[in-house]
Design an enzyme around this catalytic site. Structure first.
Site, short mmCIF file in Angstrom:
data_model
loop_
_atom_site.label_atom_id
_atom_site.label_comp_id
_atom_site.label_asym_id
_atom_site.label_seq_id
_atom_site.Cartn_x
_atom_site.Cartn_y
_atom_site.Cartn_z
CE1 TYR A 187 1.01 -0.18 4.45
CE2 TYR A 187 -0.07 1.95 4.34
CZ TYR A 187 0.74 1.05 5.02
OH TYR A 187 1.29 1.40 6.23
NE ARG A 208 6.75 4.45 0.38
CZ ARG A 208 6.42 5.21 1.42
NH1 ARG A 208 7.32 5.45 2.37
NH2 ARG A 208 5.23 5.76 1.51
NE ARG A 248 -5.27 -20.18 3.37
CZ ARG A 248 -4.32 -20.98 3.83
NH1 ARG A 248 -4.19 -22.21 3.35
NH2 ARG A 248 -3.48 -20.57 4.77
CG HIS A 304 1.13 -20.93 1.99
ND1 HIS A 304 0.04 -21.72 2.23
CD2 HIS A 304 1.46 -20.34 3.16
CE1 HIS A 304 -0.30 -21.62 3.51
NE2 HIS A 304 0.55 -20.78 4.10
CD GLU A 337 9.85 1.94 10.52
OE1 GLU A 337 9.67 2.92 9.77
OE2 GLU A 337 9.62 0.77 10.17
CG LEU A 346 8.12 2.56 4.90
CD1 LEU A 346 7.71 1.26 4.21
CD2 LEU A 346 6.90 3.43 5.13
#
Ligand code: PDD
Length: 293
Positions: A41, A60, A110, A112, A189, A213
């Protein structure tokens, strides 16, 4: 100033090629974002309709998509068109908002292992972005310190935020604004922000690596410091250095650059926002203003 302070029932979002009411937006329960938190995101501020540091946010985004092997579903121009349309449709041309975008690996049985042929799910919404609370600018933030319990790829803006939200919740339960995280004796952070300290006039922030990040606001602060001749070192910060700092700041797209005045209920230096922060805050506001013109 607009009256927009909360998410409205009429808000329009973008989902997989369509602009639709947020309340009607739906994704499959088999979306890998839902099943595995398999996605990334971005949160991008837009001031008076102008998207802040767009190129840096999209770089990014690309780095993150590359890191988890999802093809970027849009080019820079297409992203910009979506963001601008949402700003327009939700009446944020003259007020501030934050753009939230999420890309997941899409819908698949589903398993992995990455599916060979799934289509990424693309979701974008805009929310009001309130100015930083003036009380915070006067009195500063209060933080707790916690062990960094997150995974080892904190440079990826993953939608899997369980570690971050557990830490942030702990801060809230302790009447604090943020949790500052420590890994192997060094500060990394905050749970949702980057950190800076000032000691003897020198600004320090941890160097970018997988433990944190690479914040767009962080990079801008470093850039401003360098341009204005303020000494800013990107280096490790020990917990002891943090506790002995003259100033501590947190940065993020929503906090901008905010002073920290209490750590574990003890004052940072004299317990007031410091002069180096005040200078950086002013320079940051000047930079924002220059973009609006
Ligand atoms: N979070 N570190 C973490 C863990 C973050 O979640 C964020 C931002 C930052 C600051 O990055 P930037 O300056 O690019 O916003 C650092 C966003 C705002 C969020 O999750 O809502």
């Amino acid at each position: 100033m607009s009256e927009k302070t909360v998410q409205q029932n009429t808000d329009i979002c973008y989902l997989n090629g369509e602009f639709i009411p947020l309340k009607d937006a739906k994704v499959s329960v088999l979306d890998r974002g839902f099943i595995f938190a398999d996605g990334i995101y971005e949160v991008i501020p837009a001031f008076s309709g102008k998207i802040f540091r767009l190129t840096q946010h999209l770089k990014r985004l690309q780095d993150n998509l590359t890191a988890i092997k999802i093809n970027n579903p849009c080019n820079e121009e297409q992203w910009q068109t979506i963001f601008n349309a949402l700003i327009e449709k939700n009446n944020y041309n003259n007020t501030d908002c934050s753009v939230y975008l999420q890309v997941t690996r899409g819908v698949a049985k589903r398993d992995h292992v990455f599916p060979a042929d799934s289509t990424p799910t693309v979701f974008v919404m805009v929310s009001p972005l309130a100015p930083v609370n003036p009380e915070i600018l006067k009195k500063g933030l209060s933080v707790i310190i916690r062990e960094d319990i997150r995974w080892q790829y904190c440079n990826i803006k993953s939608i899997s935020l369980l570690g971050n939200i557990i830490l942030k919740q702990e801060a809230a339960e302790n009447n604090a604004d943020e949790a500052i995280l420590v890994r192997n004796g060094n500060v990394t952070e905050g749970a949702a922000s980057n950190i800076f300290i000032v000691k003897d006039g020198i600004i320090k922030t941890p160097a970018k690596d997988k433990t944190l990040l690479p914040g767009i606001t962080r990079d801008l602060i470093v850039e401003i410091a360098q341009k204005k001749g303020l000494t800013c070192e990107q280096t490790s910060i020990s917990l002891d250095e943090l506790l002995k700092a003259d100033e501590v700041w947190l940065s993020s797209s929503t906090k901008e650059v905010s002073p920290v005045c209490q750590i574990e209920n003890k004052p940072v230096a004299d317990g007031k926002p410091g002069p180096v922060w005040a200078r950086m805050y002013q320079l940051f506001q000047e930079y924002k203003k220059s973009l609006k013109q």
